[in-house]
Design a protein around this motif. Structure first.
Motif, PDB file in Angstrom:
ATOM      1  N   LYS A   2       0.861  -1.192   0.000  1.00 10.98           N
ATOM      2  CA  LYS A   2       0.000   0.000   0.000  1.00 10.98           C
ATOM      3  C   LYS A   2       0.894   1.237   0.000  1.00 10.98           C
ATOM      4  O   LYS A   2       1.941   1.254   0.654  1.00 10.98           O
ATOM      5  CB  LYS A   2      -0.858   0.041   1.264  1.00 10.98           C
ATOM      6  CG  LYS A   2      -1.693  -1.191   1.475  1.00 10.98           C
ATOM      7  CD  LYS A   2      -3.098  -0.939   1.049  1.00 10.98           C
ATOM      8  CE  LYS A   2      -3.977  -2.105   1.456  1.00 10.98           C
ATOM      9  NZ  LYS A   2      -5.247  -2.098   0.760  1.00 10.98           N
ATOM     10  N   LYS A   3       0.429   2.264  -0.714  1.00  8.28           N
ATOM     11  CA  LYS A   3       1.272   3.465  -0.843  1.00  8.28           C
ATOM     12  C   LYS A   3       0.587   4.691  -0.283  1.00  8.28           C
ATOM     13  O   LYS A   3      -0.584   4.936  -0.576  1.00  8.28           O
ATOM     14  CB  LYS A   3       1.536   3.736  -2.316  1.00  8.28           C
ATOM     15  CG  LYS A   3       2.478   2.783  -2.970  1.00  8.28           C
ATOM     16  CD  LYS A   3       2.696   3.306  -4.360  1.00  8.28           C
ATOM     17  CE  LYS A   3       3.639   2.432  -5.147  1.00  8.28           C
ATOM     18  NZ  LYS A   3       3.808   2.978  -6.487  1.00  8.28           N
ATOM     19  N   ILE A   4       1.375   5.461   0.490  1.00  6.28           N
ATOM     20  CA  ILE A   4       0.823   6.723   0.964  1.00  6.28           C
ATOM     21  C   ILE A   4       1.577   7.899   0.355  1.00  6.28           C
ATOM     22  O   ILE A   4       2.775   7.830   0.072  1.00  6.28           O
ATOM     23  CB  ILE A   4       0.819   6.817   2.506  1.00  6.28           C
ATOM     24  CG1 ILE A   4       2.230   6.788   3.089  1.00  6.28           C
ATOM     25  CG2 ILE A   4      -0.002   5.707   3.126  1.00  6.28           C
ATOM     26  CD1 ILE A   4       2.249   6.959   4.595  1.00  6.28           C
ATOM     27  N   ALA A   5       0.835   8.988   0.166  1.00  2.39           N
ATOM     28  CA  ALA A   5       1.433  10.269  -0.234  1.00  2.39           C
ATOM     29  C   ALA A   5       1.122  11.244   0.889  1.00  2.39           C
ATOM     30  O   ALA A   5      -0.012  11.296   1.369  1.00  2.39           O
ATOM     31  CB  ALA A   5       0.821  10.758  -1.534  1.00  2.39           C
ATOM     32  N   ILE A   6       2.154  11.969   1.318  1.00  2.00           N
ATOM     33  CA  ILE A   6       1.973  12.907   2.432  1.00  2.00           C
ATOM     34  C   ILE A   6       1.945  14.332   1.901  1.00  2.00           C
ATOM     35  O   ILE A   6       2.825  14.737   1.140  1.00  2.00           O
ATOM     36  CB  ILE A   6       3.123  12.772   3.452  1.00  2.00           C
ATOM     37  CG1 ILE A   6       3.193  11.339   3.996  1.00  2.00           C
ATOM     38  CG2 ILE A   6       2.959  13.770   4.592  1.00  2.00           C
ATOM     39  CD1 ILE A   6       4.385  11.080   4.927  1.00  2.00           C
ATOM     40  N   LEU A   7       0.935  15.097   2.307  1.00  2.23           N
ATOM     41  CA  LEU A   7       0.853  16.513   1.961  1.00  2.23           C
ATOM     42  C   LEU A   7       1.074  17.329   3.227  1.00  2.23           C
ATOM     43  O   LEU A   7       0.419  17.072   4.248  1.00  2.23           O
ATOM     44  CB  LEU A   7      -0.533  16.856   1.394  1.00  2.23           C
ATOM     45  CG  LEU A   7      -0.734  16.707  -0.112  1.00  2.23           C
ATOM     46  CD1 LEU A   7      -0.497  15.285  -0.557  1.00  2.23           C
ATOM     47  CD2 LEU A   7      -2.131  17.158  -0.520  1.00  2.23           C
ATOM     48  N   ALA A   8       1.999  18.273   3.177  1.00  2.00           N
ATOM     49  CA  ALA A   8       2.314  19.058   4.367  1.00  2.00           C
ATOM     50  C   ALA A   8       2.721  20.463   3.963  1.00  2.00           C
ATOM     51  O   ALA A   8       3.287  20.670   2.883  1.00  2.00           O
ATOM     52  CB  ALA A   8       3.443  18.390   5.149  1.00  2.00           C
ATOM     53  N   SER A   9       2.457  21.430   4.856  1.00  2.00           N
ATOM     54  CA  SER A   9       2.783  22.826   4.539  1.00  2.00           C
ATOM     55  C   SER A   9       3.894  23.382   5.412  1.00  2.00           C
ATOM     56  O   SER A   9       4.348  24.508   5.177  1.00  2.00           O
ATOM     57  CB  SER A   9       1.549  23.721   4.750  1.00  2.00           C
ATOM     58  OG  SER A   9       0.444  23.260   4.036  1.00  2.00           O
ATOM     59  N   GLY A  10       4.317  22.633   6.442  1.00  8.31           N
ATOM     60  CA  GLY A  10       5.208  23.262   7.418  1.00  8.31           C
ATOM     61  C   GLY A  10       6.442  22.471   7.758  1.00  8.31           C
ATOM     62  O   GLY A  10       7.118  21.920   6.882  1.00  8.31           O
ATOM     63  N   SER A  11       6.691  22.391   9.050  1.00  8.37           N
ATOM     64  CA  SER A  11       7.926  21.785   9.533  1.00  8.37           C
ATOM     65  C   SER A  11       8.037  20.298   9.187  1.00  8.37           C
ATOM     66  O   SER A  11       9.108  19.801   8.851  1.00  8.37           O
ATOM     67  CB  SER A  11       7.989  21.978  11.048  1.00  8.37           C
ATOM     68  OG  SER A  11       8.784  20.991  11.623  1.00  8.37           O
ATOM     69  N   GLY A  12       6.935  19.601   9.320  1.00  7.63           N
ATOM     70  CA  GLY A  12       6.951  18.200   8.881  1.00  7.63           C
ATOM     71  C   GLY A  12       7.399  17.197   9.921  1.00  7.63           C
ATOM     72  O   GLY A  12       7.836  16.102   9.567  1.00  7.63           O
ATOM     73  N   SER A  13       7.263  17.533  11.205  1.00  5.49           N
ATOM     74  CA  SER A  13       7.665  16.524  12.198  1.00  5.49           C
ATOM     75  C   SER A  13       6.760  15.296  12.111  1.00  5.49           C
ATOM     76  O   SER A  13       7.219  14.166  12.286  1.00  5.49           O
ATOM     77  CB  SER A  13       7.683  17.111  13.612  1.00  5.49           C
ATOM     78  OG  SER A  13       6.395  17.476  14.021  1.00  5.49           O
ATOM     79  N   ASN A  14       5.490  15.513  11.842  1.00  5.17           N
ATOM     80  CA  ASN A  14       4.599  14.349  11.661  1.00  5.17           C
ATOM     81  C   ASN A  14       4.970  13.569  10.410  1.00  5.17           C
ATOM     82  O   ASN A  14       5.000  12.332  10.429  1.00  5.17           O
ATOM     83  CB  ASN A  14       3.136  14.796  11.582  1.00  5.17           C
ATOM     84  CG  ASN A  14       2.547  15.038  12.952  1.00  5.17           C
ATOM     85  OD1 ASN A  14       2.175  14.103  13.654  1.00  5.17           O
ATOM     86  ND2 ASN A  14       2.488  16.307  13.345  1.00  5.17           N
ATOM     87  N   ALA A  15       5.255  14.271   9.332  1.00  4.63           N
ATOM     88  CA  ALA A  15       5.637  13.585   8.092  1.00  4.63           C
ATOM     89  C   ALA A  15       6.865  12.716   8.344  1.00  4.63           C
ATOM     90  O   ALA A  15       6.917  11.544   7.963  1.00  4.63           O
ATOM     91  CB  ALA A  15       5.914  14.611   6.993  1.00  4.63           C
TER      92      ALA A  15
END
Ligand code: GRF
Length: 188
Positions: A2-15
């Motif tokens: 399974k593949k995920i794509a991550i969308l983020a606008s900031g620092s990205g600690s969660n990413a």
């Protein structure tokens, strides 16, 4: 896989936490990271972790089929919003499963303008006794889709918004990757 794509606008600690969690996972992989901010630190984090990263503009998101095609061609199973501040157009949420993390206990403290420190300031100003995180499916309305998971933390009388942000951050690090895993592997 399974593949995920991550969308983020900031620092990205969660990413980063999500990328690390799935780095050696037998059935889930992070395909790519996408940001609407060219200078967002999340792009650097992704690069360092050897994950493809891309910048796109607000009009790429709203006015072209390009991004949709990308996700379609890459066979993305789940789009993860990890501190992503734009509203996803209808066509994305209709075609793909999308999850978001919100740093409060929805349905309280959600909606337009309720992000980052604004959330924690409001929670502290209202003298709430607890707050937490909400991981939810995304639909066409801000912070509105089906709730998949919530975790709570207590707020002490003297906690500042910054202190609350720290507690929320810990909950995010602990639970977001697992919630994604459960959602994708269907054991929730
Ligand atoms: C997190 O608090 C998340 O709950 C919210 O945006 C913040 C993103 O932080 N949606 P980071 O960019 O992952 O450090």
């Amino acid at each position: 896989m399974k593949k995920i794509a991550i969308l983020a606008s900031g620092s990205g600690s969660n990413a980063e936490n999500i990328i690390r969690y799935f780095q050696h996972h037998p059935s889930i992989q992070t395909d790519s990271v996408w940001s609407n901010k060219k200078e967002a630190f999340v792009l650097e984090r992704a690069e360092r972790l050897n994950i493809e990263s891309h910048h796109f503009t607000r009009s790429d998101l709203n006015e072209t089929e390009h991004l949709l095609l990308e996700f379609r061609n890459r066979k993305i199973d789940l789009i993860v919003l990890a501190g992503f501040l734009l509203l996803l157009p209808q066509k994305f949420v209709r075609e793909f499963s999308v999850v978001n993390i919100h740093p409060a206990l929805l349905p309280s403290y959600g909606g337009k303008g309720m992000f980052g420190e604004h959330v924690h300031n409001a929670v502290i100003a209202n003298r709430e006794k607890e707050s937490g995180i909400t991981i939810h499916l995304v639909d066409e309305i801000y912070d509105h889709g089906k709730i998949l998971f919530q975790a709570k933390c207590l707020i002490d009388r003297l906690d500042t918004p910054e202190m609350l942000a720290g507690k929320i951050h810990e909950l995010e690090m602990e639970h977001f990757p697992q919630a994604i895993e459960k959602f994708l592997l269907g054991s929730d």
